[in-house]
Enzyme design. Structure first.
Site, short mmCIF file in Angstrom:
data_model
loop_
_atom_site.label_atom_id
_atom_site.label_comp_id
_atom_site.label_asym_id
_atom_site.label_seq_id
_atom_site.Cartn_x
_atom_site.Cartn_y
_atom_site.Cartn_z
N ASP A 203 47.26 35.55 42.64
CA ASP A 203 46.87 34.69 41.53
C ASP A 203 46.75 33.23 41.96
OD1 ASP A 203 46.13 34.50 38.80
OD2 ASP A 203 48.12 33.77 38.25
N SER A 227 44.11 32.16 33.17
CA SER A 227 43.60 33.49 33.49
C SER A 227 43.33 34.30 32.22
CB SER A 227 44.62 34.26 34.35
OG SER A 227 44.89 33.56 35.55
N GLN A 277 38.75 37.94 39.19
CA GLN A 277 39.40 37.28 38.06
C GLN A 277 38.40 36.44 37.28
OE1 GLN A 277 42.37 33.81 38.32
NE2 GLN A 277 43.72 35.55 37.94
#
Length: 286
Positions: A203, A227, A277
């Site tokens: 991440d 996110s 993502q």
């Protein structure tokens, strides 16, 4: 073992409340809310606790629904969707203050042989030739807003070294390469732990790649990032305490959303995982 790594391993070692129910604590890493990688790693840990030890995760797909509060524990509820002959499917819901903040579907597979190919590893400078990213960022702490100054002041369980030098306010192609590794050796070789740690670190820097073509900088506070979803595919075995290259690219941003893809290679050039993502990306007005 360094204390910052001990803290991370403790964070991923969930408390079992019931057969399919787990509780995890949170750690303040200087971000406004719980770090998404923490929730991702803990959710994968919870799923692994309900899966046969002979099976390993090969993919996960997650959505972030609400901000996490790092002052309160997070409860993870695992739905044992299916246990097949070769594959196991799990769905994990993260709950905090009585509300869902995150959910994830993950698939696990028994080891099998089959056709094997991959894309070549990018040719970039090795990590030994690059400066530590956190040390470089700390040279400019005085120019950062308070939140970002605190974020970069805290010690991290992973070391990062950026191949490209980024300059705030200067647009550049949405491509970046970052080396990373744990700051210390793991006490044991555990596949579930390695996968949860890789999910955690994946991440970092991923969504930020979408800001590069616009000259926006998360560290100077001129863009808001959050996110929306996070997807991972695990391809080959790896050691998380050795250097890995995160090859990042952002093909698009629109509608206040940025999209980024990542490929993770080990030092020998093996593609060990892929990521994708999409996240909120809003320009902050001065």
């Amino acid at each position: 073992m360094k204390q910052v790594l001990r803290d991370l391993l403790r964070l991923l070692d969930l408390e079992r409340l019931e057969i399919n129910l787990f509780r995890g604590e949170s750690r303040d890493i200087g971000s406004p809310q719980v770090f998404g990688g923490q929730v991702l790693g803990q959710a994968l840990t919870a799923a692994y606790r309900t899966v046969d030890a002979a099976r390993a995760v090969h993919s996960l797909h997650a959505y972030f629904l609400r901000r996490g509060d790092f002052n309160a524990p997070i409860v993870y509820e695992v739905d044992r969707s299916r246990d097949g002959a070769s594959f196991t499917s799990r769905r994990v819901v993260a709950i905090q203050h009585g509300q869902q903040i995150f959910h994830m579907s993950a698939s696990f597979q028994s080891a099998e042989d089959g056709p094997d190919h991959q894309v070549p590893v990018p040719e970039v400078a090795p990590p030994d030739a690059l400066p530590d990213l956190a040390s470089s960022m700390r040279l400019n702490l005085d120019a950062m807003p308070d939140q970002k100054r605190r974020y970069w002041s805290l010690e991290r369980p992973f070391e990062f070294r950026s191949v490209e030098t980024l300059e705030a306010g200067v647009p550049r192609p949405g491509v970046r390469h970052v080396w990373f590794r744990l700051v210390d050796q793991l006490p044991k070789d555990d596949a579930a732990l390695r996968h949860s740690l890789l999910a955690y670190v994946s991440d970092y820097h991923l969504l930020e790649t979408a800001t590069l073509p616009h000259g926006l900088s998360y560290r100077t506070g001129d863009v808001t990032l959050a996110s929306i979803d996070h997807n991972m595919w695990f391809h080959r075995p790896f050691r998380i305490d050795e250097w890995h290259l995160y090859a990042l690219i952002s093909p698009s941003s629109s509608g206040s959303r940025g999209l980024a893809f990542g490929r993770i290679f080990d030092r020998a050039g093996h593609l060990v995982a892929s990521t994708a993502q999409e996240g909120l990306m809003r320009r902050r007005e001065a």
